[in-house]
Design a protein around this motif. Sequence first.
Motif, mmCIF file in Angstrom:
data_model
loop_
_atom_site.group_PDB
_atom_site.id
_atom_site.type_symbol
_atom_site.label_atom_id
_atom_site.label_comp_id
_atom_site.label_asym_id
_atom_site.label_seq_id
_atom_site.Cartn_x
_atom_site.Cartn_y
_atom_site.Cartn_z
ATOM 1 N N HIS A 79 -1.578 -9.374 -8.577
ATOM 2 C CA HIS A 79 -2.060 -8.288 -9.445
ATOM 3 C C HIS A 79 -2.357 -8.821 -10.846
ATOM 4 O O HIS A 79 -1.654 -8.514 -11.816
ATOM 5 C CB HIS A 79 -1.024 -7.173 -9.499
ATOM 6 C CG HIS A 79 -0.582 -6.672 -8.151
ATOM 7 N ND1 HIS A 79 -1.453 -6.064 -7.272
ATOM 8 C CD2 HIS A 79 0.616 -6.714 -7.536
ATOM 9 C CE1 HIS A 79 -0.797 -5.740 -6.169
ATOM 10 N NE2 HIS A 79 0.455 -6.122 -6.301
ATOM 11 N N GLU A 123 -5.043 -0.190 -12.530
ATOM 12 C CA GLU A 123 -6.304 0.239 -11.924
ATOM 13 C C GLU A 123 -6.787 1.563 -12.491
ATOM 14 O O GLU A 123 -7.982 1.870 -12.445
ATOM 15 C CB GLU A 123 -6.128 0.373 -10.408
ATOM 16 C CG GLU A 123 -5.982 -0.955 -9.682
ATOM 17 C CD GLU A 123 -5.506 -0.778 -8.252
ATOM 18 O OE1 GLU A 123 -5.371 0.395 -7.805
ATOM 19 O OE2 GLU A 123 -5.249 -1.789 -7.586
ATOM 20 N N HIS A 124 -5.858 2.351 -13.029
ATOM 21 C CA HIS A 124 -6.213 3.648 -13.596
ATOM 22 C C HIS A 124 -6.263 3.625 -15.118
ATOM 23 O O HIS A 124 -6.118 4.657 -15.779
ATOM 24 C CB HIS A 124 -5.238 4.714 -13.082
ATOM 25 C CG HIS A 124 -5.435 5.026 -11.631
ATOM 26 N ND1 HIS A 124 -4.979 4.203 -10.622
ATOM 27 C CD2 HIS A 124 -6.078 6.057 -11.001
ATOM 28 C CE1 HIS A 124 -5.318 4.717 -9.451
ATOM 29 N NE2 HIS A 124 -5.993 5.830 -9.649
ATOM 30 N N TRP A 167 -1.249 -0.219 -9.717
ATOM 31 C CA TRP A 167 -1.891 1.104 -9.626
ATOM 32 C C TRP A 167 -2.155 1.656 -11.025
ATOM 33 O O TRP A 167 -3.241 2.194 -11.301
ATOM 34 C CB TRP A 167 -1.009 2.059 -8.836
ATOM 35 C CG TRP A 167 -1.646 3.369 -8.501
ATOM 36 C CD1 TRP A 167 -2.325 3.695 -7.367
ATOM 37 C CD2 TRP A 167 -1.677 4.553 -9.327
ATOM 38 N NE1 TRP A 167 -2.777 4.993 -7.427
ATOM 39 C CE2 TRP A 167 -2.393 5.546 -8.623
ATOM 40 C CE3 TRP A 167 -1.170 4.851 -10.589
ATOM 41 C CZ2 TRP A 167 -2.614 6.815 -9.149
ATOM 42 C CZ3 TRP A 167 -1.397 6.120 -11.119
ATOM 43 C CH2 TRP A 167 -2.108 7.092 -10.398
ATOM 44 N N LEU A 218 1.857 3.423 -2.237
ATOM 45 C CA LEU A 218 1.420 4.611 -2.972
ATOM 46 C C LEU A 218 0.295 5.363 -2.259
ATOM 47 O O LEU A 218 0.100 6.551 -2.522
ATOM 48 C CB LEU A 218 0.996 4.236 -4.387
ATOM 49 C CG LEU A 218 2.135 3.871 -5.341
ATOM 50 C CD1 LEU A 218 1.572 3.382 -6.677
ATOM 51 C CD2 LEU A 218 3.066 5.056 -5.572
ATOM 52 N N ARG A 263 1.893 9.524 -6.877
ATOM 53 C CA ARG A 263 0.644 9.313 -7.611
ATOM 54 C C ARG A 263 0.416 10.405 -8.641
ATOM 55 O O ARG A 263 -0.046 10.141 -9.761
ATOM 56 C CB ARG A 263 -0.543 9.235 -6.647
ATOM 57 C CG ARG A 263 -0.471 8.065 -5.657
ATOM 58 C CD ARG A 263 -1.849 7.784 -5.033
ATOM 59 N NE ARG A 263 -2.463 8.974 -4.461
ATOM 60 C CZ ARG A 263 -2.294 9.392 -3.207
ATOM 61 N NH1 ARG A 263 -1.488 8.715 -2.383
ATOM 62 N NH2 ARG A 263 -2.900 10.466 -2.756
ATOM 63 N N ASP A 284 0.821 -1.215 0.000
ATOM 64 C CA ASP A 284 0.000 0.000 0.000
ATOM 65 C C ASP A 284 0.852 1.262 0.000
ATOM 66 O O ASP A 284 0.395 2.331 0.422
ATOM 67 C CB ASP A 284 -0.926 -0.011 1.218
ATOM 68 C CG ASP A 284 -1.867 -1.205 1.206
ATOM 69 O OD1 ASP A 284 -2.399 -1.525 0.131
ATOM 70 O OD2 ASP A 284 -2.055 -1.827 2.271
ATOM 71 N N HIS A 321 3.256 -3.411 -7.227
ATOM 72 C CA HIS A 321 2.228 -2.498 -6.719
ATOM 73 C C HIS A 321 2.075 -1.245 -7.580
ATOM 74 O O HIS A 321 0.972 -0.729 -7.730
ATOM 75 C CB HIS A 321 2.506 -2.126 -5.265
ATOM 76 C CG HIS A 321 3.853 -1.559 -5.009
ATOM 77 N ND1 HIS A 321 5.008 -2.303 -5.088
ATOM 78 C CD2 HIS A 321 4.255 -0.300 -4.665
ATOM 79 C CE1 HIS A 321 6.045 -1.532 -4.808
ATOM 80 N NE2 HIS A 321 5.621 -0.319 -4.553
#
Length: 213
Positions: free
Chosen positions: A90, A68-69, A65, A29, A36, A27, A61
């Motif tokens: 992931h 996820e974006h 991220w 970020l 970010r 976690d 990770h």
Amino acid sequence: MEDHKSHDSVRRSYDTVADTYAVTFRDELAGKPLDRALLTCLLEQTEPGTPIADLGCGPGHVAAWLAEHGAGTVGIDLSPAMVAVGRREHPAAEFREGDLLALPAMDGEFGSAVAFYSVIHLDPSELRPAFEEVRRTLRPRGLLLLAFHIGSEVRHLDEWWGHKVDVDFRFFEPSFVAGVLEEVGFAVEMRMERTHHAGEVETRRAYLLARRP
């Protein structure tokens, strides 16, 4: 893929700590708004539909991220154990085992690339061939976002979270890294420095954003 014997100790060390590393930084970020923001900047400037490479991705990770974006993301790491963790935790991102000096990627495969604290395991003489490899795998106008520790020292670990390791962490001056990027044809568009966050190793950190012509 070409095998670089000098990186064997780095590979073995990260294999040894992979599971602990993944739990520690899963976690990360969430507490790093600047990171970010910079990753968002990279996303917005990446050619739509082209994947982003996460070079030296560790347990994945950052790649996760990005996925996820909305990015198609390919994480690449020297450590087979790290790659295995990334694939397990992931699934939205792709992961490949590979060396920064011989990236397992096609010419022009990536729209952009990020390398957070992965060049710190390279000898200064290896930066140029590593950046040449990144340039090879980037599309024209593709961006590279780098982060590394500032200085000229080498910190060695032979124990990490209770595990026996053999790994060096090399610090670099931003002007030196920027100069090597420019030598291989990148245009450095942004330079930024910050101090460490609470809970981080107490070093100053540099960020460079460079564009392939």
